[in-house]
Design a protein around this motif. Structure first.
Motif, PDB file in Angstrom:
ATOM      1  N   ALA A   1      34.416   2.718 -16.425  1.00 30.87           N
ATOM      2  CA  ALA A   1      34.486   3.630 -15.283  1.00 30.87           C
ATOM      3  C   ALA A   1      33.409   3.285 -14.257  1.00 30.87           C
ATOM      4  O   ALA A   1      33.677   3.152 -13.060  1.00 30.87           O
ATOM      5  CB  ALA A   1      34.345   5.075 -15.755  1.00 30.87           C
ATOM      6  N   ASP A   2      32.173   3.118 -14.734  1.00 28.12           N
ATOM      7  CA  ASP A   2      31.090   2.762 -13.824  1.00 28.12           C
ATOM      8  C   ASP A   2      31.264   1.353 -13.272  1.00 28.12           C
ATOM      9  O   ASP A   2      30.971   1.094 -12.099  1.00 28.12           O
ATOM     10  CB  ASP A   2      29.743   2.873 -14.546  1.00 28.12           C
ATOM     11  CG  ASP A   2      29.304   4.313 -14.708  1.00 28.12           C
ATOM     12  OD1 ASP A   2      28.537   4.790 -13.869  1.00 28.12           O
ATOM     13  OD2 ASP A   2      29.739   4.957 -15.676  1.00 28.12           O
TER      14      ASP A   2
ATOM     15  N   ARG B   1      40.492  -1.799  -7.828  1.00 27.77           N
ATOM     16  CA  ARG B   1      41.545  -0.796  -7.667  1.00 27.77           C
ATOM     17  C   ARG B   1      42.653  -0.914  -8.697  1.00 27.77           C
ATOM     18  O   ARG B   1      43.411   0.030  -8.906  1.00 27.77           O
ATOM     19  CB  ARG B   1      42.147  -0.901  -6.259  1.00 27.77           C
ATOM     20  CG  ARG B   1      41.134  -0.584  -5.152  1.00 27.77           C
ATOM     21  CD  ARG B   1      41.819  -0.461  -3.818  1.00 27.77           C
ATOM     22  NE  ARG B   1      40.889  -0.079  -2.761  1.00 27.77           N
ATOM     23  CZ  ARG B   1      41.258   0.209  -1.513  1.00 27.77           C
ATOM     24  NH1 ARG B   1      42.537   0.131  -1.181  1.00 27.77           N
ATOM     25  NH2 ARG B   1      40.350   0.546  -0.622  1.00 27.77           N
ATOM     26  N   HIS B   2      42.767  -2.071  -9.307  1.00 33.40           N
ATOM     27  CA  HIS B   2      43.828  -2.276 -10.303  1.00 33.40           C
ATOM     28  C   HIS B   2      43.179  -2.706 -11.609  1.00 33.40           C
ATOM     29  O   HIS B   2      42.204  -3.458 -11.619  1.00 33.40           O
ATOM     30  CB  HIS B   2      44.829  -3.337  -9.820  1.00 33.40           C
ATOM     31  CG  HIS B   2      46.059  -3.423 -10.668  1.00 33.40           C
ATOM     32  ND1 HIS B   2      46.103  -4.118 -11.860  1.00 33.40           N
ATOM     33  CD2 HIS B   2      47.288  -2.870 -10.507  1.00 33.40           C
ATOM     34  CE1 HIS B   2      47.303  -4.005 -12.390  1.00 33.40           C
ATOM     35  NE2 HIS B   2      48.046  -3.260 -11.600  1.00 33.40           N
ATOM     36  N   ASP B   3      43.748  -2.248 -12.697  1.00 34.36           N
ATOM     37  CA  ASP B   3      43.149  -2.510 -14.004  1.00 34.36           C
ATOM     38  C   ASP B   3      42.950  -3.996 -14.270  1.00 34.36           C
ATOM     39  O   ASP B   3      41.958  -4.391 -14.886  1.00 34.36           O
ATOM     40  CB  ASP B   3      44.043  -1.897 -15.106  1.00 34.36           C
ATOM     41  CG  ASP B   3      43.382  -1.948 -16.471  1.00 34.36           C
ATOM     42  OD1 ASP B   3      42.400  -1.212 -16.692  1.00 34.36           O
ATOM     43  OD2 ASP B   3      43.847  -2.748 -17.314  1.00 34.36           O
TER      44      ASP B   3
END
Length: 276
Positions: free
Chosen positions: A149-150, A158-160
């Motif tokens: 997350a950090d 923006r995309h995994d």
């Protein structure tokens, strides 16, 4: 010897009743969180409640994620928790340098004893860049992992898929330093079990082993994803049986080539089937 953990369940340290439930929900490791899951005005209570619980040995491995290293909160957490009999390990968030681990190890080692087991969480571009040096920082370090997350916020991802390079970097650093394969970071949507399943399958292809969770309903999905399938077990058994008969390089009737590396992978596959 305990099997390699596949599930690491995070629970907030300021909610003792939730910790009670977590200890019986089937996770391999319970991680009491004093950092992100606890509001600033609840930090002291979370530390005191956790210290009270860990004064005695626990029925399963219990780790504590302290507050960010190099902060007064972390110093207080370490002083209160490191000596306790019920603590299995300390998880250190936002690590960016080997020196931070060295300081923690030195300050948490009781007279005549070693430091408690330490795990470093890499949550920034700088932490990822220094992953290998951090992984070698101190003998008390037992593993490294990402805090995604950090890291996502730090990188502006923006995309995994944008995190895959960082994931591979940390996996390679861990293995190069002779540490266990890292577990995946949490899947934040606790109701998206199909998404969790797909994400775990992808993580397994990258080289992760197991995953952190934030809700008990995620645990069976993670475990199923990381345990070998029946087909994988049968193939591993065939490889080891053939290797025992002929230790040299060879090819199975199904076309599978066997050498030392393939045999080692087969041993690893079968080791994951022993979960009790």
């Amino acid at each position: 010897m305990r099997p390699h953990p596949l599930t690491w369940l995070y629970v907030p340290g300021d909610r003792p009743h939730v910790v009670d439930k977590a200890l019986g929900c089937g996770a391999d490791v319970v991680v009491i969180d004093l950092e992100d899951a606890v509001a600033p005005d609840r930090k002291t209570y979370a530390r005191e409640a956790t210290a009270e619980r860990l004064t005695v040995p626990q029925p399963m491995p219990v780790h504590v994620r302290v507050n960010a290293v190099d902060t007064p909160l972390a110093a207080a957490d370490l002083a209160a928790l490191a000596p306790l009999a019920g603590l299995s390990a300390l998880r250190l968030p936002k690590v960016t340098s080997p020196a931070q681990l060295t300081r923690v190890a030195e300050t948490t080692a009781p007279a005549g004893k070693g430091a408690p087991p330490l795990y470093a969480l890499l949550e920034s571009a700088l932490g990822v860049e220094r992953a290998y040096d951090i992984a070698l920082a101190h003998p008390a370090l037992r593993g490294i992992a990402l805090g995604e997350a950090d890291l996502r916020a730090d990188l502006g991802v923006r995309h995994d898929a944008g995190l895959d390079w960082s994931r591979s970097r940390v996996i390679v650093a861990a293995r190069a330093a002779a540490l266990p394969p890292p577990p995946q970071s949490v899947h934040p949507d606790t109701r998206d079990l199909e998404g969790l399943k797909a994400s775990c399958a992808h993580g397994r292809t990258l080289g992760f082993l197991g995953r952190a969770a934030i809700h008990p309903r995620q645990l069976p999905v993670i475990e199923r994803a990381y345990l070998p399938t029946e087909e994988e077990i049968e193939l591993a058994q065939s490889i080891l049986a053939a290797a025992q008969t002929d230790p040299g390089a060879q090819t199975l009737p199904n076309g599978t080539f066997i050498d030392t590396a393939v045999t080692a992978q087969a041993h690893r596959t079968l080791s994951l089937t022993h979960r009790s």
